[in-house]
Design an enzyme around this catalytic site. Sequence first.
Site, mmCIF file in Angstrom:
data_model
loop_
_atom_site.group_PDB
_atom_site.id
_atom_site.type_symbol
_atom_site.label_atom_id
_atom_site.label_comp_id
_atom_site.label_asym_id
_atom_site.label_seq_id
_atom_site.Cartn_x
_atom_site.Cartn_y
_atom_site.Cartn_z
ATOM 1 N N ASP A 1 0.861 -1.178 0.000
ATOM 2 C CA ASP A 1 0.000 0.000 0.000
ATOM 3 C C ASP A 1 0.894 1.223 0.000
ATOM 4 O O ASP A 1 2.118 1.107 0.087
ATOM 5 C CB ASP A 1 -0.938 -0.024 1.217
ATOM 6 C CG ASP A 1 -0.182 0.264 2.495
ATOM 7 O OD1 ASP A 1 -0.808 0.696 3.462
ATOM 8 O OD2 ASP A 1 1.047 0.072 2.518
ATOM 9 N N SER A 2 0.290 2.403 -0.077
ATOM 10 C CA SER A 2 1.120 3.618 -0.236
ATOM 11 C C SER A 2 1.421 4.277 1.097
ATOM 12 O O SER A 2 2.199 5.224 1.169
ATOM 13 C CB SER A 2 0.385 4.622 -1.122
ATOM 14 O OG SER A 2 -0.811 5.008 -0.442
ATOM 15 N N PHE B 1 -3.182 5.735 4.029
ATOM 16 C CA PHE B 1 -4.289 5.319 4.892
ATOM 17 C C PHE B 1 -3.789 5.028 6.293
ATOM 18 O O PHE B 1 -4.395 5.409 7.293
ATOM 19 C CB PHE B 1 -4.956 4.073 4.315
ATOM 20 C CG PHE B 1 -6.183 3.629 5.065
ATOM 21 C CD1 PHE B 1 -6.099 2.599 5.991
ATOM 22 C CD2 PHE B 1 -7.404 4.246 4.850
ATOM 23 C CE1 PHE B 1 -7.225 2.189 6.694
ATOM 24 C CE2 PHE B 1 -8.541 3.835 5.540
ATOM 25 C CZ PHE B 1 -8.450 2.804 6.464
ATOM 26 N N ASP C 1 -2.475 8.334 -1.876
ATOM 27 C CA ASP C 1 -3.775 9.010 -1.977
ATOM 28 C C ASP C 1 -4.214 9.504 -0.609
ATOM 29 O O ASP C 1 -3.665 9.108 0.421
ATOM 30 C CB ASP C 1 -4.823 8.024 -2.513
ATOM 31 C CG ASP C 1 -5.043 6.867 -1.545
ATOM 32 O OD1 ASP C 1 -4.085 6.500 -0.818
ATOM 33 O OD2 ASP C 1 -6.165 6.340 -1.497
ATOM 34 N N ASP D 1 -8.480 -7.135 0.046
ATOM 35 C CA ASP D 1 -7.587 -7.419 1.173
ATOM 36 C C ASP D 1 -8.303 -6.996 2.451
ATOM 37 O O ASP D 1 -9.176 -6.118 2.412
ATOM 38 C CB ASP D 1 -6.287 -6.628 1.051
ATOM 39 C CG ASP D 1 -6.453 -5.226 1.651
ATOM 40 O OD1 ASP D 1 -7.001 -4.376 0.924
ATOM 41 O OD2 ASP D 1 -6.122 -5.019 2.834
ATOM 42 N N CYS E 1 -15.727 -27.516 6.360
ATOM 43 C CA CYS E 1 -14.398 -27.044 5.962
ATOM 44 C C CYS E 1 -13.436 -28.224 5.934
ATOM 45 O O CYS E 1 -13.455 -29.063 6.830
ATOM 46 C CB CYS E 1 -13.907 -26.000 6.957
ATOM 47 S SG CYS E 1 -12.281 -25.326 6.531
ATOM 48 N N CYS F 1 -10.076 -27.854 5.825
ATOM 49 C CA CYS F 1 -8.709 -27.370 6.094
ATOM 50 C C CYS F 1 -8.040 -28.242 7.151
ATOM 51 O O CYS F 1 -8.704 -29.002 7.872
ATOM 52 C CB CYS F 1 -8.736 -25.908 6.521
ATOM 53 S SG CYS F 1 -9.018 -25.608 8.274
ATOM 54 N N CYS G 1 -9.654 -28.017 10.626
ATOM 55 C CA CYS G 1 -10.973 -28.652 10.776
ATOM 56 C C CYS G 1 -10.903 -30.167 10.641
ATOM 57 O O CYS G 1 -11.796 -30.885 11.102
ATOM 58 C CB CYS G 1 -11.935 -28.055 9.753
ATOM 59 S SG CYS G 1 -12.272 -26.319 10.126
ATOM 60 N N HIS H 1 -7.434 -21.220 9.819
ATOM 61 C CA HIS H 1 -8.780 -21.567 9.322
ATOM 62 C C HIS H 1 -9.465 -20.365 8.665
ATOM 63 O O HIS H 1 -10.069 -20.496 7.589
ATOM 64 C CB HIS H 1 -9.663 -22.100 10.454
ATOM 65 C CG HIS H 1 -11.117 -22.106 10.099
ATOM 66 N ND1 HIS H 1 -11.698 -23.092 9.308
ATOM 67 C CD2 HIS H 1 -12.105 -21.214 10.361
ATOM 68 C CE1 HIS H 1 -12.979 -22.812 9.115
ATOM 69 N NE2 HIS H 1 -13.260 -21.682 9.742
HETATM 70 C C1 LIG Z 1 -4.309 -0.995 1.058
HETATM 71 C C2 LIG Z 1 -3.858 -0.862 -0.186
HETATM 72 C C3 LIG Z 1 -3.639 0.373 -0.936
HETATM 73 O O1 LIG Z 1 -4.352 1.468 -0.443
HETATM 74 C C4 LIG Z 1 -3.677 2.654 -0.265
HETATM 75 O O2 LIG Z 1 -2.465 2.725 -0.415
HETATM 76 N N1 LIG Z 1 -4.465 3.709 0.088
HETATM 77 C C5 LIG Z 1 -5.707 3.469 0.599
HETATM 78 N N2 LIG Z 1 -5.872 2.436 1.457
HETATM 79 C C6 LIG Z 1 -7.131 2.200 1.961
HETATM 80 C C7 LIG Z 1 -7.298 1.184 2.900
HETATM 81 C C8 LIG Z 1 -8.568 0.947 3.407
HETATM 82 N N3 LIG Z 1 -9.018 0.065 4.347
HETATM 83 C C9 LIG Z 1 -10.358 0.319 4.470
HETATM 84 N N4 LIG Z 1 -11.191 -0.316 5.344
HETATM 85 C C10 LIG Z 1 -10.659 -1.232 6.324
HETATM 86 N N5 LIG Z 1 -10.775 1.298 3.648
HETATM 87 C C11 LIG Z 1 -9.683 1.716 2.974
HETATM 88 C C12 LIG Z 1 -9.519 2.731 2.046
HETATM 89 C C13 LIG Z 1 -8.235 2.976 1.541
HETATM 90 C C14 LIG Z 1 -7.995 4.061 0.601
HETATM 91 O O3 LIG Z 1 -8.910 4.809 0.208
HETATM 92 N N6 LIG Z 1 -6.751 4.278 0.172
HETATM 93 ZN ZN LIG Z 2 -11.231 -25.016 8.535
#
Ligand SMILES: C=CCOC(=O)Nc1nc2cc3[nH]c(NC)nc3cc2c(=O)[nH]1
Ligand SMILES: [Zn+2]
Length: 377
Positions: A95-96, A99, A149, A271, A309, A311, A314, A340
């Site tokens: 990720d960047s 967040f 972002d 994710d 399940c 796995c 389980c 699990h």
């Molecule tokens: C994570 C991978 C790449 O994301 C970024 O680098 N920037 C970014 N991450 C978010 C993560 C979030 N988790 C949730 N809920 C648990 N909402 C999210 C929203 C964002 C978002 O708008 N931007």
């Molecule tokens: Zn399982």
Amino acid sequence: MERKLPVTYELQKKSGKARAGKITAPHGEIETPVFMPVGTQATVKTMTPEELESIGSQIILGNTYHLYLRPGDDLVAKFGGLHKFMNWNKPILTDSGGFQVFSLGSLRKITEKGVEFRSHIDGSKHTLTPEKSIHIQNNLGSDIVMLFDECPPGLSSREYIIPSIERTTRWARRCVEAHQRPDEQGLFAIVQGGIYEDLRDKSLNELSEMDSAFSGYAIGGLAVGEPREDMYRILDYIVEKCPENKPRYLMGVGEPLDMLEAVESGIDMMDCVQPTRIGRHGTVFTKYGRLVIKNASYAEDDRPLDEDCDCYVCRNFKRGYIRHLFKAEEVLGQRLATYHNLYFLLKLMKDARKAILEDRFKEFKDEFIKNYNMGKN
Ligand SMILES: C=CCOC(=O)Nc1nc2cc3[nH]c(NC)nc3cc2c(=O)[nH]1
Ligand SMILES: [Zn+2]
């Protein structure tokens, strides 16, 4: 002519708006829809890479904010990058950091330059900028690099979101410029716009001007406290407007019902820290809904966590035993519940993919929701 992108997508089948496809990345291929376990500090908590592979993980996440603060992206680069450092040889998405600065850092200040914050570890002051974020991700050597972002707080007003989108678009241009390995690490755009269709269009249109630099599109700004129906409405509106020939990624979604809704809207990748986080606290996913294993009612329960399940957990352990491990604060309990939960979500996406290939995704989704809402455990 358009440069060959390092991450490409092949659409294999549609069932309604739901898609089955294949992503090709430098460290391997990914069959979609796909769930990506989160490996925040260069580890998917309690799991070894071997276990992750054995349950079918195709790609995992690394967090830029964490790895920059500790052990440092330069140190990871000295080990040859994140793949070598943690011995994970399949694709990694980083990720960047934007967040997490807001969810973990303190004393944050957003300016045109970037985001100033204090480390949650030692309170030291830092500034994360689009350039810095991209260079950290370049050091980590991930297959997929995310734009820097701003994710506006959940339910932000239009007055806040509009200038935020415009700054995020300016940051996007700076990220594209700063990217040092555009032929080896695919760059994903992140569409913002809150719960407003017209602002989602604004964000996507501004980013689309740089489309040739993007290997994929992520839908940001969701799963941040907005009502479920707003998230579903926005997904149903914006996902299909993203390029059909590139992967679409929804961040932060890891509840089974939300994942199926996202797949139905045309999302390919998701994710979430949920499965690992709630697993460590003793909550597991089952066919009939969540189950809190420390509940006294499971003390003498000789059934597996989930009778449907297959796995390793389980097949080999009973609820009463796993409950004991949690009550006795034995770390094996956390490992078994995590194992699990990850298996459950990876299998859910695998079954969804099969249903799409057989053009019966709607039936598959409705059947799963009926059982999951029964809550009979
Ligand atoms: C994570 C991978 C790449 O994301 C970024 O680098 N920037 C970014 N991450 C978010 C993560 C979030 N988790 C949730 N809920 C648990 N909402 C999210 C929203 C964002 C978002 O708008 N931007
Ligand atoms: Zn399982």
